[in-house]
Write a protein that holds these residues in place. Structure first.
Motif, PDB file in Angstrom:
ATOM      1  N   TRP A  53     -14.506  45.782  24.878  1.00  0.00           N
ATOM      2  CA  TRP A  53     -13.791  47.034  25.860  1.00  0.00           C
ATOM      3  C   TRP A  53     -14.612  48.171  25.780  1.00  0.00           C
ATOM      4  CZ3 TRP A  53     -11.792  44.367  29.548  1.00  0.00           C
ATOM      5  CH2 TRP A  53     -10.738  43.205  29.292  1.00  0.00           C
TER       6      TRP A  53
ATOM      7  N   TRP B 225     -13.586  51.577  25.414  1.00  0.00           N
ATOM      8  CA  TRP B 225     -12.319  52.614  25.255  1.00  0.00           C
ATOM      9  C   TRP B 225     -12.330  54.043  25.503  1.00  0.00           C
ATOM     10  CZ3 TRP B 225      -8.408  49.554  23.869  1.00  0.00           C
ATOM     11  CH2 TRP B 225      -8.502  48.286  23.370  1.00  0.00           C
TER      12      TRP B 225
ATOM     13  N   ARG C 163     -12.381  42.524  33.505  1.00  0.00           N
ATOM     14  CA  ARG C 163     -12.751  43.985  34.219  1.00  0.00           C
ATOM     15  C   ARG C 163     -11.780  44.655  34.997  1.00  0.00           C
ATOM     16  NH1 ARG C 163     -15.903  47.553  37.507  1.00  0.00           N
ATOM     17  NH2 ARG C 163     -15.963  45.671  38.783  1.00  0.00           N
TER      18      ARG C 163
ATOM     19  N   PRO D  52      -7.873  44.929  32.687  1.00  0.00           N
ATOM     20  CA  PRO D  52      -7.748  44.935  31.267  1.00  0.00           C
ATOM     21  C   PRO D  52      -6.266  44.594  30.781  1.00  0.00           C
ATOM     22  CG  PRO D  52      -8.196  47.312  32.257  1.00  0.00           C
ATOM     23  CD  PRO D  52      -8.191  46.185  33.316  1.00  0.00           C
TER      24      PRO D  52
ATOM     25  N   ILE E 125      -8.360  51.414  28.428  1.00  0.00           N
ATOM     26  CA  ILE E 125      -9.511  50.825  28.509  1.00  0.00           C
ATOM     27  C   ILE E 125     -10.051  51.217  30.019  1.00  0.00           C
ATOM     28  CG2 ILE E 125     -10.650  48.567  29.106  1.00  0.00           C
ATOM     29  CD1 ILE E 125      -8.753  47.279  27.210  1.00  0.00           C
TER      30      ILE E 125
ATOM     31  N   LEU F 164     -15.935  47.667  30.511  1.00  0.00           N
ATOM     32  CA  LEU F 164     -16.665  46.955  29.550  1.00  0.00           C
ATOM     33  C   LEU F 164     -18.097  47.473  28.940  1.00  0.00           C
ATOM     34  CD1 LEU F 164     -15.782  43.572  31.399  1.00  0.00           C
ATOM     35  CD2 LEU F 164     -15.157  43.808  28.994  1.00  0.00           C
TER      36      LEU F 164
END
Length: 540
Positions: free
Chosen positions: A230, A232, A371, A374, A379, A382
């Motif tokens: 992920w 972030w 994606r 999420p 998030i 990706l």
């Protein structure tokens, strides 16, 4: 001083990156020590002259000029240093210990750094009297630290690398161990001495960057060759620890340890890790991660209070390791580095460090579905990393990709505008916009949800600037309130990466990375989006 002033003038007027690099390289080659070192410090934000404040500069110019006239001049120009440099009327020159014809940058810097606050006023007044317009502008930019000429620290380091025919990674590894005027650095760049030896092992190393993935890439990439994590929504950091000294750096190499002493003091490992700085609780402590707006409460601070550290606790979500102890493992494949990283993180405090989880997938289609939905609002997409990728400084195409979520869009109404800086100082280019909501006893009103200063072309900027000038209804210092009524105003389509709750905005929310994507002159303000629509996006 004149050569530094000429450099600033040319940098402002040179839009291309390569052009700026050439100017910097030529300046470093032609300028002697220590002048070039102080110039480098000024360009990279490493020069401190604490005795000169903007308030003092305003007081000085008002000794020579009517306050109302200065206010109008400042409003028109939009930049304090440029305004003062243009309107300053020199008094009759007096004998001084600095020759006005040969004053050097190093003389000015070293003199100002030694002054007490009481002495500063007279010295600054004398310098402004003795310098020409361009040199005054350079002096004022120098003392206020607000160059804004399109030169980043990375660009300046690249110019040094080209000037000395050295690797930029070597320069970045030295950067935080050296101080202005960088005499040892320039001696090494000119092959007059060996590479400087740093006293501290906790140095910064150039980070590896990802490239945006494109649709055509999926046809030639095998998902079996990649790991997914992920992406972030925090800030990229590098933590470097060795011999009892811990330092935290941003992705550009700025030392931000002072703003995050809690995370710096918590680290027990030796080595260098790469990760994302976030606010809230780690997955190991079973506490939810908080939004980027929470992290902003602590960014760009030299020190923080105990209360702030308690209200906004930070942790590092680690996703790579460069050094394990003193061993450089950047040449090892990603899967090997990750195994080492997992072992390191397991031994650290669970409330300050966790490991970025891998996302299981077997096809690009499956990953696309993940994606799009999420599991956490923090998030923003990706990361795709080749299993065999080494840790390479810079942005190489192929080893790492970023696959961000599609931006959100909303139609908003311009509410306020402010002049830009540098080459935009004569344009209204910073725009605050809002959406409609209904308030008791007021009916439908606009409430601010974001601010943007990019996304539009130069031609579109001309249109926006003209609207502001022709539709200003109120003034608040440098800020202009523009006409924004249901049937008269300016609608813009805003693209943004996400939304966060915000107590600073009357709307209660703020956009993450907003940018003006389209001018909607075909729409009336009453057709813009409503706050309830954005609130629904926030809750999804």
């Amino acid at each position: 001083m004149k050569s530094f002033a000429d450099l600033l003038d040319r940098l402002v007027l040179t839009p291309s990156r390569n052009g700026k690099l050439k100017l910097l390289e030529d300046y470093f080659r032609a300028t002697p020590d220590p002048d070039r070192g102080y110039a480098l410090a000024a360009l990279t934000g490493g020069l401190e002259i604490g005795s000169v404040k903007p308030a003092l500069l305003r007081e000085l110019v008002l000794e020579r000029m009517d306050e109302v006239l200065f206010r109008y001049s400042y409003d028109y120009v939009g930049d304090l240093a440029e305004t003062i440099s243009l309107v300053w009327e020199p008094a009759t020159p007096k004998d001084q210990d600095i020759d006005p014809q040969s004053v050097r940058l190093s003389q000015i810097v070293e003199r100002l750094q030694k002054l007490s606050r009481n002495e500063t006023r007279g010295v600054m007044r004398d310098l402004l009297d003795r310098l020409g317009t361009s040199e005054r502008f350079a002096l004022l930019k120098l003392v206020t630290g607000g160059l804004r000429i399109g030169v980043s620290a990375r660009l300046a380091k690249q110019a040094l690398a080209s000037f000395g025919n050295k690797d930029i990674e070597d320069i970045e590894s030295l950067w935080h161990g050296l101080k202005p005027p960088y005499l040892e650095l320039f001696a090494w760049l000119e092959d007059r001495s060996e590479k400087p030896e740093l006293a501290t092992p906790a140095i910064f190393h150039s980070v590896m960057l990802a490239t945006p993935i494109e649709d055509r890439d999926f046809a030639i990439l095998d998902p079996a060759d990649f790991a997914a994590e992920w992406k972030w929504d925090g800030i990229r950091v590098q933590m470097s620890c060795g011999s009892g000294r811990n330092r935290l750096y941003s992705r550009s190499g700025d030392d931000i340890s002072g703003a995050f002493p809690d995370i710096v003091e918590a680290a027990r490992f030796e080595g260098v890790i790469d990760g994302e700085l976030l606010v809230g609780g780690t997955s190991r402590s079973n506490q939810p991660t908080r939004t980027f707006s929470d992290l902003q409460q602590r960014l760009n601070r030299k020190t923080v209070t105990a209360r702030m550290m308690e209200d906004y606790p930070v942790f590092i979500r680690a996703y790579d390791i460069l050094f394990d102890g003193s061993q450089d493992i950047r040449s090892e494949p990603f899967v090997t580095r990750r195994e080492r990283l997992a072992t390191l993180i397991e031994a650290e405090r669970p409330d300050r460090f966790d490991l970025s989880p891998l996302v299981a997938f077997s096809s690009w289609q499956e990953l696309e579905e993940l994606r799009a939905s999420p599991p956490d609002p923090v998030i923003e997409g990706l990361m795709l990393k080749r299993l065999d990728s080494t840790y390479q400084a810079g942005r190489a195409k192929g080893p790492w990709f970023k696959w961000k979520r599609d931006p959100m869009n909303a139609d908003a109404v311009l509410m306020y505008a402010q002049r830009g800086h540098g080459k935009r100082s004569s344009y209204y280019s910073d725009f605050t916009f809002g959406v409609w909501t209904s308030l008791p006893d007021e009916g439908d009103v606009l409430v601010p949800v974001g601010k943007a200063y990019f996304g539009f072309t130069d031609q579109e900027l001309e249109i926006l600037d003209r609207f502001v000038r022709n539709n200003t209804v109120d003034r608040f210092g440098p800020v202009r309130a523009v006409r924004a009524e249901p049937d008269h105003g300016f609608v813009v389509e805003v693209a943004f990466e996400g939304l966060a709750r915000s107590s600073r905005h009357k709307s209660g929310i703020a956009m993450r990375f907003p940018r003006i994507s389209r001018l909607r002159q075909d729409k009336l303000p009453r057709e813009a989006d409503r706050l309830e629509t954005l609130m629904a996006l926030l809750s999804n």
